[in-house]
Design an enzyme around this catalytic site. Structure first.
Site: not given
Length: 340
Positions: A61, A167, A197-198, A220, A308
């Site tokens: 992603h 990520d 995606e998030e 990922e 994140h």
């Protein structure tokens, strides 16, 4: 060529992936047989395989977690909401950007705090300071609904890389590298760079509806557990131990045949690997499993600390070994063969 530096420093919060998508498109278009963008914004590249009777989907992603402008105050400061899983404790003092404008996330200074010092900051108590003196001045440059991305340098040293949005820009870079190296798929293979995606695994559902694969492989970036504050028994993965192979995560159990095929391939090729030992977090694999007719999927990840957040850390050998494993899986096609 590894594109992690360029991808990491780009702004691409969920729903605002255009810059990332166009960069990826420009780099891979000469290495694929077909390339298109769907109505959701997913970038889908097709590589013809030796066997056209079966279809494999390999995805990563493009989006990153971030913020979005929710209000402009009278004094020109900007209120915001999270886009994806953002912990407000990491935000005070961080540099962010809206379009090409940079600001800093402000919070009450520690020497002026009373009860606030005892509890983590909340989103409603944080503001972005762009240096504006009034709402009218701010509104000349910023609007409610504007995306806010972290601003971080990309740094390499001691075999590690540090930067934002690993990520899943690490997964995107890895797939770009595989295509550039001239991967020769065993079966018709679609490389999808997905959106949103998030914020709920949204783009991936559209992908499987369009291409109808037999099997999928999600590439990922996953949480490393070897953070300073965590006891060893709570580690999910460890930097330097190779790609993390998932057997179960939130919302999905990896089919045993696919999981074992990935493990056996790594062993046969002498690629170091580790199991992801905690179920926290989910991936597009969960969406693939419950969309259309249900697409079985495996998950291989690059471990990274502090995902994140504005600064993540990954091991460059983990990146390279993950790339090797994914390339072999695509070229051998065994994860498709075991699904009938």
């Amino acid at each position: 060529m590894m594109y992690l530096r360029e991808l990491s420093t780009m702004a691409g919060v969920s729903g605002d992936e255009e810059r990332v998508r166009e960069f990826i498109r420009s780099k891979i278009e000469n290495f694929v047989d077909d390339l298109f963008v769907d109505r959701m914004g997913n970038l889908i590249a097709f590589k013809k395989g030796k066997n056209s009777s079966r279809r494999l989907l390999v995805s990563a992603h493009m989006d990153e977690v971030g913020l979005i402008v929710s209000k402009i105050e009278k004094d020109g400061k900007v209120a915001f909401l999270p886009v994806g899983g953002v912990d407000p404790r990491i935000l005070p003092g961080k540099v962010v950007q809206v379009k090409d404008l940079k600001g800093v996330i402000g919070y009450r200074p520690v020497h002026l705090q009373n009860e606030e010092a005892k509890t983590p900051p909340k989103f409603e108590n944080l503001r972005i300071d762009f240096g504006f003196s009034s709402k009218e001045e701010a509104e000349k440059h910023i609007s409610v609904g504007d995306y806010v991305a972290f601003v971080s340098d990309y740094v390499e040293g001691n075999g590690r890389a540090t930067g934002k949005a690993f990520d899943d820009r690490a997964g995107c870079s890895l797939l770009m590298d595989i295509l550039e190296e001239g991967v020769e798929p065993a079966c018709d293979t679609y490389f999808a760079f997905t959106v949103q995606e998030e914020t709920g695994l949204r783009g991936s559902a559209v992908v499987v509806e369009q291409i109808k694969p037999d099997c999928a492989l999600v590439v990922e970036t996953t949480t490393a557990g070897d953070n300073p504050e965590l006891e060893k028994q709570r580690w999910a993965t460890h930097l330097g131990d190779g790609p993390a192979i998932t057997f179960y995560h939130r919302g999905y159990v990896i089919p045993g045949k696919i999981f074992q095929t990935i493990v056996d391939t790594a062993k046969t090729m002498g690629i170091p690997f580790q199991m992801k030992r905690r179920s926290a977090g989910g991936t597009d694999a969960a969406r693939y499993a419950r969309t259309a007719y249900g697409v079985p999927a495996g998950v291989v990840s690059v471990p990274a600390r502090y995902i994140h957040s504005p600064q993540s850390v990954l091991d460059l050998n983990d990146y390279r070994n993950t790339m090797k494993l994914v390339k072999v899986l695509v070229e051998e096609g065994k994860i498709v063969e075991v699904i009938r």
